[in-house]
Enzyme design. Sequence first.
Site, mmCIF file in Angstrom:
data_model
loop_
_atom_site.group_PDB
_atom_site.id
_atom_site.type_symbol
_atom_site.label_atom_id
_atom_site.label_comp_id
_atom_site.label_asym_id
_atom_site.label_seq_id
_atom_site.Cartn_x
_atom_site.Cartn_y
_atom_site.Cartn_z
ATOM 1 N N GLU B 65 0.634 -1.243 0.070
ATOM 2 C CA GLU B 65 -0.012 0.072 0.092
ATOM 3 C C GLU B 65 0.727 1.204 0.034
ATOM 4 O OE1 GLU B 65 -0.650 -2.908 1.558
ATOM 5 O OE2 GLU B 65 -2.786 -3.133 1.229
ATOM 6 N N HIS B 134 -10.928 -5.198 10.605
ATOM 7 C CA HIS B 134 -11.712 -5.128 9.017
ATOM 8 C C HIS B 134 -13.161 -4.625 9.310
ATOM 9 C CE1 HIS B 134 -8.869 -8.453 8.102
ATOM 10 N NE2 HIS B 134 -8.785 -7.920 7.127
HETATM 11 C C1 LIG Z 1 -1.878 -4.675 4.610
HETATM 12 C C2 LIG Z 1 -3.267 -5.475 3.877
HETATM 13 N N1 LIG Z 1 -3.583 -5.183 2.474
HETATM 14 C C3 LIG Z 1 -4.636 -6.244 2.060
HETATM 15 C C4 LIG Z 1 -5.160 -6.949 2.803
HETATM 16 C C5 LIG Z 1 -6.291 -7.855 2.107
HETATM 17 N N2 LIG Z 1 -5.712 -9.227 1.926
HETATM 18 C C6 LIG Z 1 -6.147 -10.266 2.761
HETATM 19 S S1 LIG Z 1 -5.669 -11.573 2.523
HETATM 20 C C7 LIG Z 1 -5.009 -10.963 0.947
HETATM 21 C C8 LIG Z 1 -4.258 -12.107 -0.007
HETATM 22 C C9 LIG Z 1 -3.125 -12.469 0.605
HETATM 23 O O1 LIG Z 1 -2.316 -13.392 -0.224
HETATM 24 P P1 LIG Z 1 -1.114 -14.136 0.508
HETATM 25 O O2 LIG Z 1 -0.256 -13.245 1.427
HETATM 26 O O3 LIG Z 1 -0.321 -14.937 -0.696
HETATM 27 O O4 LIG Z 1 -1.913 -15.198 1.634
HETATM 28 P P2 LIG Z 1 -3.118 -16.203 1.403
HETATM 29 O O5 LIG Z 1 -4.379 -15.529 1.286
HETATM 30 O O6 LIG Z 1 -2.732 -16.813 -0.176
HETATM 31 O O7 LIG Z 1 -2.706 -17.482 2.194
HETATM 32 C C10 LIG Z 1 -5.198 -9.501 0.785
HETATM 33 C C11 LIG Z 1 -4.965 -8.854 -0.158
HETATM 34 C C12 LIG Z 1 -4.766 -7.068 4.137
HETATM 35 N N3 LIG Z 1 -5.335 -7.975 5.053
HETATM 36 N N4 LIG Z 1 -3.853 -6.107 4.528
#
Ligand SMILES: Cc1ncc(C[n+]2csc(CCOP(=O)(O)OP(=O)(O)O)c2C)c(N)n1
Lengths: 346, 336
Positions: B65, B134
Amino acid sequence: MVALTELTEMYADMVTARHYEERLQEEYLEGKQPAFDISAGPIPGELHLAAGHEAAGAGVCQHLRDDDTVTAPHRPHHVAIAKGVDLKRMTAEIFGRETGLGKGKGGHMHLFDPDVSFACSGIIAEGCPPAAGAGLAAKKRNTDSVAVAYLGEGAIDQGAFLESLNFAAVHDLPVVFVIEDNDWAISMPKERVTDLEDGSKRADGFDMPGRRVDVDDAVAVYDAAREAVGRARDQNGPTLLEIQVHRRMGHFMGDPESYRPEADQAAAAQRDSIERLADDLRAAGTDDAELEDLRAEAEARVEEAIEWAKDQPKPDPAAAHEDMWVNPPSGVTDSEPDFDLAGGED
Amino acid sequence: MAEEITRELTMSRAMVEAIAGEMRADDEVFYMGEDVADYGGIFDSTEGLREEFGYDRVMDVPISETAYLGAAVGAAQEGMRPIAELMFVDFFGVAMDQIYNQMAKNTYMSGGNVSVPMVLTAAVGGTYNDAAQHSQTLYGTFAHMPGMKVVVPSTAYEAKGLMHNAIRDDDPVVYLFHKRLMGIGWLPAPDGPKTPVPETDYTIPFGSADVKHAGEDVTIVTLGLHVHRALEAAESLAEDGIGAEVIDLRSLVPLDTDTIVESVEKTGTLVVVDEDYRSYGVTGEIVASVADEAVGALDSVERVALPDVPIPYARSLENEVVADAGDIEAAVRRTQ
Ligand SMILES: Cc1ncc(C[n+]2csc(CCOP(=O)(O)OP(=O)(O)O)c2C)c(N)n1
Ligand SMILES: [Mg+2]
């Protein structure tokens, strides 16, 4: 060679975790059908299930003690189970019950079990700095406990992760960073957001060992983690591991996954680390009946936790206002000494 | 006679229609965020845009971000018109420096020589048990720090008009849309936010609060989801002969104090309703603003806001802290 008892323990953790996620999926969707409504049903809120990630939980946590800190991200259950988090109280928390780990205040993304030094949280990569802090405490106190921070492959572009790598490296902290690479960050395929195929290469820039485990295989994870955790325990500093895992379900329950090619979904369903470990166990002399017993025990444990959790009381609304402070708002005192600040002269 | 508008849209469709309109009109408008391309925005904020405008203008970005919000600031300062989305407003923490030390301050610090014509969109709000990280609205956080125009649509009609104005504005605009109002399939909206929406482009000026329900006895000032909860309370109060005037702020910066004061001068009673934390926030600010201008008109004041605790997960606990129509009604009755 991994000892049979260790293989067996990992297998038990992994089948527990898999069954747990499958059962939570069922429970979660109940009441949210036919039209999926996130605010209905017995389990509140969002739910991120980790089916397909089990090897990363079991293979690393097999080397950890209760006093070794683990921070997990939004997809935490398989790690919590491998770390030995109280399954009943965790389940009660996920169902939003009074006897849950956080009295129903935290929820599935915010589980805390200090008895086994486990915590998870919902903002990407935010568990990395506290893991470094746990490592810092161990180092200052000269104990041999270590800390492990789990994150997804989507989190390796976040400042909190990169800054923590540097912080841990420069202070030689006993920390292991574990990237669970499931190829997806919600709908974003890995190659869309990073040019790095092997996330463990992030370590290079911090002069820290980095290693990728390319197969979703508990034994391979176990071997890589033995070295990394050992290095930390021997006070030789941090390591970055990346483990290939698979997302067998949607990002969260209710995710239509319309962005995901069917072939990719099918591939994730096929390469199963649990079957792989079962083969290893058979090769080590475990017969099918014993494997079946292990599975049955795991399932019974999960059922018991879910039944117990569903029986627990819902929190009294008034409890929403409690637990803000450990000390009273006035701090450690509610009275102020009466000094003569004018020095006694008049 | 104005032409009668019958076409109804959900709030997300109206928001997307405004963005698409501006993107068609100006090649320099583009959208950045996580899961905004193929997914269409977790809360449908960009549904269909990638199909029309492609990946270059509807950009999925790394979960970084600080980098992409800061990049939006930089591109805006070059004269482009980026829209950058924080998937949940709760994630502002990882990028706040770019937001409040650059986006919000560069115009002033440059003596007006630099402008930052960007829109920061973010989903806000609770009511579906997504817990402490959230579910926040954080209206007060953004409105507190000078340098950002802060707008909050409560219906599809507002969503479109405020978005057109936000993209065309030469200053940074923070556009906070409530998840519960968007009309997402898995997060059913109440009845109110789906409204008739003109097909033509139109702009709603910032700083123009809207009287959503007229009344003589009490002034209820609110925004976002709670506009609808206040309207529900107003209906039930009307059955007992209590006339509630419901004012939808629509923007926090600038704040339309005139409309509020005019109403309070009529009713003598002010009830401010907010989904943000109580202390040092929107409710206190509205009460203080009215007191500054018309303290004599205030016979009675109530604040309805989140108590100063993080938002809890369990349904019974979240319902305790987020006000519903009944809580608003009770607050009004305390003033009578
Ligand atoms: C700082 C932040 N940005 C965006 C999100 C929203 N978000 C939650 S899970 C996710 C994807 C995460 O992907 P990854 O790290 O590969 O983990 P996975 O869900 O695949 O286990 C996002 C963008 C968040 N929780 N925190
Ligand atoms: Mg991932």
